[in-house]
Design a protein around this motif. Structure first.
Motif, PDB file in Angstrom:
ATOM      1  N   ALA A  56       0.945  -1.058  -0.248  1.00  0.00           N
ATOM      2  CA  ALA A  56      -0.437  -0.025  -0.607  1.00  0.00           C
ATOM      3  C   ALA A  56       1.044   1.064   0.202  1.00  0.00           C
ATOM      4  N   LEU A  57       0.627   2.229  -0.709  1.00  0.00           N
ATOM      5  CA  LEU A  57       0.804   3.143  -1.210  1.00  0.00           C
ATOM      6  C   LEU A  57       0.451   4.119  -1.042  1.00  0.00           C
ATOM      7  N   ASP A  58       0.543   5.410  -0.786  1.00  0.00           N
ATOM      8  CA  ASP A  58      -0.252   6.878  -1.006  1.00  0.00           C
ATOM      9  C   ASP A  58       0.208   7.882  -0.706  1.00  0.00           C
ATOM     10  N   ILE A  59       0.722   8.604  -2.421  1.00  0.00           N
ATOM     11  CA  ILE A  59       1.686   9.110  -2.994  1.00  0.00           C
ATOM     12  C   ILE A  59       1.768  10.445  -2.256  1.00  0.00           C
ATOM     13  N   PHE A  60       0.450  10.690  -1.232  1.00  0.00           N
ATOM     14  CA  PHE A  60       0.670  11.694  -0.542  1.00  0.00           C
ATOM     15  C   PHE A  60       1.625  12.087   0.601  1.00  0.00           C
ATOM     16  N   ASN A  61       1.860  10.544   1.119  1.00  0.00           N
ATOM     17  CA  ASN A  61       2.621  10.181   2.321  1.00  0.00           C
ATOM     18  C   ASN A  61       3.889  10.739   1.722  1.00  0.00           C
TER      19      ASN A  61
END
Length: 457
Positions: A56-61
């Protein structure tokens, strides 16, 4: 030593990209890491592979994103174009090569100096259109120039369509990529191009009524309407002196005339929202754009408004979309007309699991050699396998994957923010694409042109 390829974003266009990397993973010593907001949606045929890790990767993190980039050998961003810049800045910081299939933005272009200073290849526009169009065009243009020829005309057309065997509606069309982009096509500026040395402009309200026709052996006739800005390719392709420069989007004949009905009605407008859109029926939506009448039905009002008869194929196309159905409802809150239209079209034009899409590309090259005017027409047709392994994902994903390995192995090494127009880039990629059934057929045809001094031009 294992080399890590980081793919950020695993949307519709990535099936062939992921498949290619995993098939090469053993011989090339690769590990594929896929960072996506919803990794559970990535098919298990990829995630269960021994050389693949999905997370899981949130680009805004920022912390998560930077960690993922720092641990990679090379980075592929398949995110929406506006989000590439975050990844690109990380790639500069951690000195990683970057590949995207999107148009080069001004923000990305601004990183050119930093990329060159760090010896980094930032390859963009390496999908289908942009991508295969650049490479296939430059291969022919360079060949003409190497013979001493002078370019006079370049026209290029691409279409994402439904394959003939899955073509089951009157529009001869189904969605093969982002439906929103299809609904909003041509908006946001006038279409501009050059014909025989004369600048031409088509405003949005006329765009779908000015079409060019072309024939592809075995597949019949297609039409194309102009893309928004054909002129930006002048500089990139070195075509500053060319008399005709035109790029367009291909559809089956009759699509554009039918689409014009939506434009006239105002259904493609995305500039305002409909207050009570949620729960509205398809029929009520159509009636929003028609004058009030105490006696006439919605159908009759629409036919009068658009000046179409009951036995006209245009009428059949509207009926086929269930536009007059009082039972079918819109579930969207405060939606724009364009969003409602998209919902209605997706209800009808989505590929079924077994259905196939089709990519068509058509180039025209007019040139002068030894005082004689000549022309080469080149076309490419790619048919998908099913809804997952589409022709769209093949023609977007494979060039990205091949370029990634070429860069990783040092075969493409010229640094900087770039697009694939140099022979170093296009020659090996086009050669390998051929082995995957992606290639052009070329035909020598008469150069027709026009008389540039004539008033008619």
């Amino acid at each position: 030593m294992v080399r890590t390829i980081l793919v950020i974003g695993a949307g519709k266009s990535t099936s062939y990209l992921l498949d290619y990397i995993l098939k090469k993973s053993k011989e090339e010593n690769l590990h594929l890491k896929i960072g996506d907001l919803r990794p559970e949606h990535i098919p298990t045929e990829f995630t269960s592979h021994a050389n693949c890790t999905a997370f899981a990767l949130d680009i805004f993190n920022d912390v998560e994103r930077k960690k993922a980039v720092s641990e990679a050998s090379i980075v592929i961003s398949m995110l929406p174009a506006s989000l590439h810049i975050k990844v690109a800045e990380d790639c500069i910081q951690f000195k990683k090569h970057l590949i995207t299939a999107s148009y080069v933005s001004k923000e990305l272009e601004a990183l050119d100096g930093e990329a060159k200073k760090n010896g980094l290849v930032f390859m963009n526009e390496i999908g289908l259109d942009p991508g295969i169009d650049h490479m296939s065009a430059m291969e022919v243009i360079d060949r003409i120039r190497n013979k001493g020829g002078k370019m006079l005309l370049f026209e290029s057309f691409t279409g994402g369509l439904v394959a003939p065997e899955s073509d089951s509606n009157l529009w001869n069309y189904k969605f093969t990529w982002n439906p929103r982009n299809v609904v909003l096509a041509g908006q946001g500026g006038v279409a501009k191009f050059i014909q025989e040395g004369t600048y031409k402009y088509i405003p949005y309200q006329k765009l779908f009524r000015r079409t060019e026709f072309m024939n592809i052996a075995g597949y019949g006739t297609f039409e194309a309407y102009a893309n928004r800005d054909s002129l930006k390719y002048r500089e990139a392709y070195g075509l500053q002196d060319v008399l005709t420069l035109y790029r367009g989007t291909m559809r089956r004949v009759g699509f554009s005339k039918a689409w014009q009905m939506f434009v006239i009605l105002g259904m493609t407008d995305d500039s305002y929202t409909i207050e009570n859109s949620e729960g509205m029926s398809y029929r009520e939506f159509v009636n929003l754009f028609l004058p009030y009448s105490p006696t006439d039905s919605v159908e009759l009002k629409l036919r009068h408004y658009l000046k179409i008869d009951q036995d006209d194929i245009m009428w059949g196309k509207l009926v086929e979309l269930n536009l007059f159905d009082p039972q079918k409802k819109i579930p969207l809150k405060n939606a724009s007309p364009a969003q409602v239209l998209q919902y209605i079209l997706e209800d009808n034009w989505t590929l079924k699991e077994h259905e196939k899409d089709m990519i068509v590309m058509y180039h025209k090259f007019g040139y002068e050699l030894n005082g004689e005017k000549k022309q080469i027409d080149a076309n490419m047709v790619v048919i998908g396998e099913n809804r997952t392994y589409t022709a769209m994902s093949k023609t977007v994903g494979l060039p990205v994957a091949i370029a990634t390995l070429q860069i990783l192995n040092g075969k493409i090494s010229t640094p900087g923010v770039q697009i694939p127009i140099k022979e170093e880039v296009y020659a090996p990629i086009l050669s390998e694409l051929k082995s995957h059934g992606i290639h052009f057929k070329e035909y020598d045809v008469p150069y027709l042109g026009y008389n540039p001094d004539s008033v008619a031009s």
